[in-house]
Design a protein around this motif. Structure first.
Motif, mmCIF file in Angstrom:
data_model
loop_
_atom_site.group_PDB
_atom_site.id
_atom_site.type_symbol
_atom_site.label_atom_id
_atom_site.label_comp_id
_atom_site.label_asym_id
_atom_site.label_seq_id
_atom_site.Cartn_x
_atom_site.Cartn_y
_atom_site.Cartn_z
ATOM 1 N N LYS A 140 -39.995 -57.978 1.367
ATOM 2 C CA LYS A 140 -40.688 -56.883 0.715
ATOM 3 C C LYS A 140 -39.696 -55.860 0.178
ATOM 4 N N ASN A 141 -40.209 -55.052 -0.742
ATOM 5 C CA ASN A 141 -39.411 -54.009 -1.377
ATOM 6 C C ASN A 141 -38.161 -54.607 -2.023
ATOM 7 N N MET A 142 -38.417 -55.481 -3.002
ATOM 8 C CA MET A 142 -37.359 -56.208 -3.691
ATOM 9 C C MET A 142 -37.254 -55.747 -5.144
ATOM 10 N N LYS A 143 -36.018 -55.556 -5.625
ATOM 11 C CA LYS A 143 -35.753 -55.275 -7.030
ATOM 12 C C LYS A 143 -34.772 -56.326 -7.535
ATOM 13 N N ILE A 144 -35.211 -57.062 -8.564
ATOM 14 C CA ILE A 144 -34.482 -58.248 -8.993
ATOM 15 C C ILE A 144 -34.300 -58.200 -10.514
ATOM 16 N N LYS A 145 -33.079 -58.503 -10.984
ATOM 17 C CA LYS A 145 -32.883 -58.639 -12.426
ATOM 18 C C LYS A 145 -31.799 -59.670 -12.704
ATOM 19 N N ASP A 146 -31.928 -60.316 -13.872
ATOM 20 C CA ASP A 146 -30.992 -61.363 -14.280
ATOM 21 C C ASP A 146 -30.886 -62.423 -13.187
ATOM 22 N N PHE A 147 -32.014 -63.078 -12.948
ATOM 23 C CA PHE A 147 -32.174 -63.980 -11.792
ATOM 24 C C PHE A 147 -32.627 -65.345 -12.267
ATOM 25 N N GLN A 148 -32.053 -66.389 -11.685
ATOM 26 C CA GLN A 148 -32.491 -67.754 -11.954
ATOM 27 C C GLN A 148 -32.779 -68.463 -10.636
ATOM 28 N N LEU A 149 -33.909 -69.163 -10.610
ATOM 29 C CA LEU A 149 -34.290 -69.892 -9.399
ATOM 30 C C LEU A 149 -34.856 -71.249 -9.772
ATOM 31 N N VAL A 150 -34.350 -72.292 -9.117
ATOM 32 C CA VAL A 150 -34.958 -73.615 -9.163
ATOM 33 C C VAL A 150 -35.362 -73.940 -7.727
ATOM 34 N N GLY A 151 -36.658 -73.943 -7.462
ATOM 35 C CA GLY A 151 -37.116 -74.200 -6.097
ATOM 36 C C GLY A 151 -38.568 -73.815 -5.939
ATOM 37 N N ASN A 152 -39.321 -74.637 -5.252
ATOM 38 C CA ASN A 152 -40.762 -74.421 -5.118
ATOM 39 C C ASN A 152 -41.099 -73.469 -3.974
ATOM 40 N N TYR A 153 -42.331 -72.952 -4.021
ATOM 41 C CA TYR A 153 -42.916 -72.107 -2.969
ATOM 42 C C TYR A 153 -42.158 -70.792 -2.796
ATOM 43 N N SER A 154 -41.669 -70.257 -3.880
ATOM 44 C CA SER A 154 -40.883 -69.020 -3.811
ATOM 45 C C SER A 154 -41.775 -67.791 -3.672
ATOM 46 N N PHE A 155 -41.265 -66.780 -3.001
ATOM 47 C CA PHE A 155 -41.906 -65.470 -2.852
ATOM 48 C C PHE A 155 -43.286 -65.566 -2.177
ATOM 49 N N ASP A 156 -43.493 -66.551 -1.364
ATOM 50 C CA ASP A 156 -44.753 -66.668 -0.616
ATOM 51 C C ASP A 156 -44.869 -65.484 0.340
ATOM 52 N N GLY A 157 -45.946 -64.727 0.209
ATOM 53 C CA GLY A 157 -46.174 -63.593 1.093
ATOM 54 C C GLY A 157 -45.300 -62.383 0.810
ATOM 55 N N ALA A 158 -44.556 -62.390 -0.289
ATOM 56 C CA ALA A 158 -43.704 -61.247 -0.630
ATOM 57 C C ALA A 158 -44.562 -60.073 -1.092
ATOM 58 N N SER A 159 -44.027 -58.851 -0.929
ATOM 59 C CA SER A 159 -44.776 -57.670 -1.358
ATOM 60 C C SER A 159 -43.836 -56.629 -1.942
ATOM 61 N N ASN A 160 -44.379 -55.853 -2.862
ATOM 62 C CA ASN A 160 -43.634 -54.782 -3.523
ATOM 63 C C ASN A 160 -42.351 -55.335 -4.162
ATOM 64 N N VAL A 161 -42.559 -56.227 -5.124
ATOM 65 C CA VAL A 161 -41.464 -56.935 -5.781
ATOM 66 C C VAL A 161 -41.478 -56.600 -7.274
ATOM 67 N N GLU A 162 -40.308 -56.264 -7.819
ATOM 68 C CA GLU A 162 -40.158 -55.999 -9.249
ATOM 69 C C GLU A 162 -39.051 -56.904 -9.783
#
Length: 292
Positions: A140-162
């Protein structure tokens, strides 16, 4: 603040060689063949150093790691650690970063990021590339920029994400998430966002089979949907799509704006079509549709 003690070009083996280490500047040092080398450490600066064995940083605080490498066997590398900055790193080890607080990863590559960044709070990712399933579960409480992801089931249950300027190749991304906003990004993967609450997508391009279903308060602005079918089932929507949508199925309520919808499915025995306003110049194949 106490003066930093220098550790230079050491080759450290055995269990806990720097256990309870404090106020250390560790340069060009290799940690190998021994678990938990820096367990319960505090105020550590690592430069050009390498972790080759398990559990290098557990229960630690105030860590800066510059140009460091976590090899594959340095798995479960950083758990229960607070106030951590990692820059210019390669992290080959899986299952990294669990139950950490206030961590930043900058210009970092994670080629084996399976089950990484779980249950963390206060996360900054900048120029990060990752590959692995179950990334960022329950963080939770994540700030993300210029990001690349290869992978399933990402951010499951995450909160307050930009998230800004990302490319996600991820089936089942953002399941069970809450308060997630994604800007200027590309997302490809089946079943995007199911069971989410307050998912907002702005200036995004999306490709998804049965994407954006079972969502409470889905907002989309200036998005493109490529090969996206059976979208929005049982979701409450405020959607603005540029171009066409291949198919829409049984939204619960709200408004959908698009240039065209190839197939619109509104099953009156499952939802009330009157609760959803469709603003669209061309609907190719309407099934049980009632105009708003």
């Amino acid at each position: 603040m106490k003066a930093m003690k220098e550790v230079n070009q050491e080759y450290l083996t055995g269990e806990r060689p720097l256990f309870h280490g404090e106020n250390l500047r560790i340069n060009d040092t290799i940690f190998t063949n021994g678990e938990s080398p820096l367990k319960e450490s505090n105020n550590i600066e690592l430069n050009g150093s390498m972790f080759q064995w398990k559990y290098p940083l557990w229960y630690s605080k105030n860590i800066v790691a510059n140009n460091c490498t976590w090899f594959e066997m340095a798995r479960a590398g950083v758990w229960y650690t607070d106030h951590l900055v990692v820059k210019d790193a390669v992290i080959e080890a899986p299952k990294n970063f669990r139950r950490c607080h206030e961590i930043s990863l900058i210009n970092t590559t994670l080629p084996n990021a399976a089950e990484t960044l779980w249950h963390c709070d206060g996360v900054i990712l900048e120029q990060v590339s990752a590959k692995g399933d179950y990334f960022a579960m329950n963080s939770k409480n994540m700030k993300i920029k210029d990001f690349q992801l290869v992978g399933n089931y990402s951010f499951d249950g995450a909160s307050n994400v930009e998230i800004h300027n990302a490319k996600l190749l991820s089936k089942d991304a953002f399941w069970n998430s809450e308060n997630v906003t994604v800007y200027d990004s590309f997302i490809s993967g089946e079943y995007l966002g199911w069971n989410a609450k307050n998912l907002t997508l702005i200036n995004c391009t999306i490709e998804s089979l049965q994407g954006m279903c079972y969502i409470e308060n889905l907002v989309m602005r200036n998005c493109k949907l490529l090969n996206t079918t059976l979208a929005f089932e049982y979701s409450t929507v405020d959607v603005e799509v540029c171009g066409k949508i291949d198919s829409v199925m049984n939204p619960s309520s709200g408004i959908i704006r698009a240039d065209a919808i190839k197939e619109l499915i509104m099953e009156k025995d499952k939802i009330d079509p009157k609760k959803t306003q469709i603003i669209c110049q061309k609907i190719g194949n309407e099934k049980d549709h009632i105009c708003a």
